[in-house]
Enzyme design. Sequence first.
Site, PDB file in Angstrom:
ATOM      1  N   TYR A  69      -9.997  -1.078   2.122  1.00 14.61           N
ATOM      2  CA  TYR A  69      -9.134  -0.965   3.706  1.00 14.61           C
ATOM      3  C   TYR A  69      -8.764  -0.107   3.770  1.00 14.61           C
ATOM      4  O   TYR A  69      -8.504   1.254   3.102  1.00 14.61           O
ATOM      5  CB  TYR A  69      -8.392  -1.973   3.606  1.00 14.61           C
ATOM      6  CG  TYR A  69      -8.595  -3.249   3.950  1.00 14.61           C
ATOM      7  CD1 TYR A  69      -8.665  -3.389   5.166  1.00 14.61           C
ATOM      8  CD2 TYR A  69      -8.786  -4.525   3.537  1.00 14.61           C
ATOM      9  CE1 TYR A  69      -9.019  -4.606   6.183  1.00 14.61           C
ATOM     10  CE2 TYR A  69      -8.823  -5.409   4.014  1.00 14.61           C
ATOM     11  CZ  TYR A  69      -8.767  -5.750   5.535  1.00 14.61           C
ATOM     12  OH  TYR A  69      -9.316  -6.892   5.962  1.00 14.61           O
TER      13      TYR A  69
ATOM     14  N   ASP B 114       1.171  -1.176  -0.045  1.00 13.93           N
ATOM     15  CA  ASP B 114      -0.028  -0.187  -0.026  1.00 13.93           C
ATOM     16  C   ASP B 114       1.198   1.424   0.252  1.00 13.93           C
ATOM     17  O   ASP B 114       0.211   2.556  -0.428  1.00 13.93           O
ATOM     18  CB  ASP B 114      -0.639  -0.051   1.099  1.00 13.93           C
ATOM     19  CG  ASP B 114      -2.096  -0.733   0.809  1.00 13.93           C
ATOM     20  OD1 ASP B 114      -3.019  -0.423   0.027  1.00 13.93           O
ATOM     21  OD2 ASP B 114      -2.503  -1.682   1.740  1.00 13.93           O
TER      22      ASP B 114
HETATM   23 NI    NI Z   1      -8.469  -8.423   6.536  1.00 15.95          NI
END
Ligand code: NI
Length: 666
Positions: free
Chosen positions: A397, A314
């Site tokens: 996320y 990320d």
């Molecule tokens: Ni997770």
Amino acid sequence: MADATHRHGKRVTRITEVAHPLDPLTEAEISLGRSIIDAAGLITDTVRFPAVLPVEPDKKATMAWKPGKPFDRSILYVLLDTATGISHEVVVSVTDQKIVSQTKVKSDEHPYGQPPYLFEEYERVEALVKTNPEWLAAVARRGITNVDDIFCAPLAPGYFGVEDEIGRRMIRSLTFLRNNPTDSPWAHPVEGLLVTIDLTKGEVVRVQDEGDVPTPTGSGNYDVGTVGPARESLRPIEITQPDGPSFSVNGSLVEWENWKFRVSFNSREGLVLNQVTFTDKGEERSVLYRASVPEMVVPYGDKSINRFWISYFDAGEYLLGKNSNPLALGCDCLGVIHYFDGIAADDHGHPMVVGQAVCMHEEDFGVLWKHTDLDGTADSRRSRRFVISYFATVGNYDYGFFWYLYLDGTIQVEAKATGIVFNGAGVPGSHDPHASEIAPGLFAPVHQHIFSARLDVAIDGLDNSVEEVEVMGVPMGPENPHGNAFTYSETTLEKECSRLANSAAFRTWHVASGHRKNYTGAPTRYQLIPQGYPVLMAQPESSVAKRAAFATQHLWVSKYEPNELWPAGMYPNQHAGGAGLPEYIAGGDSIHNQDIVLWHQFGPTHIPRTEDWPVMPVDYSGFLFKPHGFFDINPALDLPDGNNAACACCGSGKCGTDECTCNHAH
Ligand code: NI
């Protein structure tokens, strides 16, 4: 200096004039550097900026720097010509107003590696997918008619040595349905449909279409309209600091109780803490020179064509700082807050302000120390911690990165993983060894989130060593006649290396000063206490184990080198592997009484739960960095009596008596 203003009653710092070598890049600096590159004729219509990062100033010069003395400020611009796929690193000294260096990024040579994605590339993905006849046929075959509301998730492809992918700027796309434009797409994964795209050519390379698993139709929405009215049973909790907070902010410098540090921020790492010190009996003592969480990886444990290749980096592939949350739009901290705006750069290399990206405040943290004497005298002091945090959202996320400084000298790092679990579709009620069914027909693959914290330690100076400490039993015999004895070992790590945690032996790592001793004669030390959750589960021969080698160990220790900042290397996107930490320690340099860096891996391994749906309660992970012989004595003995100081309703001094009506537990 900094522009500290009250916005809607909140205190916000945006650094506009650089006063210290470690100040974050300003908007003016990013613009100036870009204009120098532009004047050199390097910016054409097709050139974009996948990364703009500060060049770290020389460490020794920075430590010796005194206010009023000059210093250099340089910026690394990564320029991608989207027409050719060729990238260059251009370093500009904004102090000298000139280009310092210009280097081609070897994306087309082994071991490859592409700069992070541009935001505009996500839009290109959608346009390319939705006009592709094979993909249109694949969704039509599934009876899907409303193509407009389909979400095409743009995802980093990994590296698998596939001929038409290596050395090219690729991206994959998974298909998710939406029943309307605001519907959560993550609830409706289209299984068995994968699109691979060459971004430079602007073409779909292949569409893989297999299986006929129905797309789940259940809602993944969690708005009031879907879940119903909010409960009304919770009474307010108000955090007030009637005399103001106990911290001060001056430019990038923050002081709270005995702690002092500088806040920085960049596109890739997000929050960085510089020059963290603790003032002990009037002496400012260094603990960390620089600290951040510069990389993470989210590898999936599923072998389907939709997901075997998934291992998101990320920071290195998507940029955590560029994707950070503007808390101006909704802050999650409670109390008297001070914000720092985050300055990143957009796709065109222009400054991009993330309003109030970093949140700072004080938090009550229960009891710090307490004792009731034999004669009934009770002493208790409340713990308080200083919180420095930011959130980044990357796709489904959300990650919160929280640094806590405590009154007793402890530092805690906590990653908060929340947001929406990534799902595939399956036959309701069926068993999948690599996924759990978290809602009917929705199968969430097992996966990991492994964060890498870079701790450029400076325990009472730069000459530091690491001792591995663990507890062990002693065999019955003359050395342990009653069997009760146990002991501990301290092993100095002599050369650059990597280590695993061992919770059963309470393995910790002590970072010791090379010259300073406490009053018992032991070296002054801080102790890294790992959580010891699993490291990378993928097989050593796998692609992800090579690309995310950092994640295969809990600890790496390297000798400090100025350019060693990235656990998976500078360009993990589509990189064949081996970059970053394996390279950094390859020389096997001495780490005994040297300027060293600790890289600590931590984070959850998820077997997703039904309770994680449709939005996941925060999953916490992290570690402690705790004084262990750093101070001669409990450094929090001088705290005021917590009962009176911290409990507003007990300010009358009646705390602990029958007249006190305060509901706090004393
Ligand atoms: Ni997770």
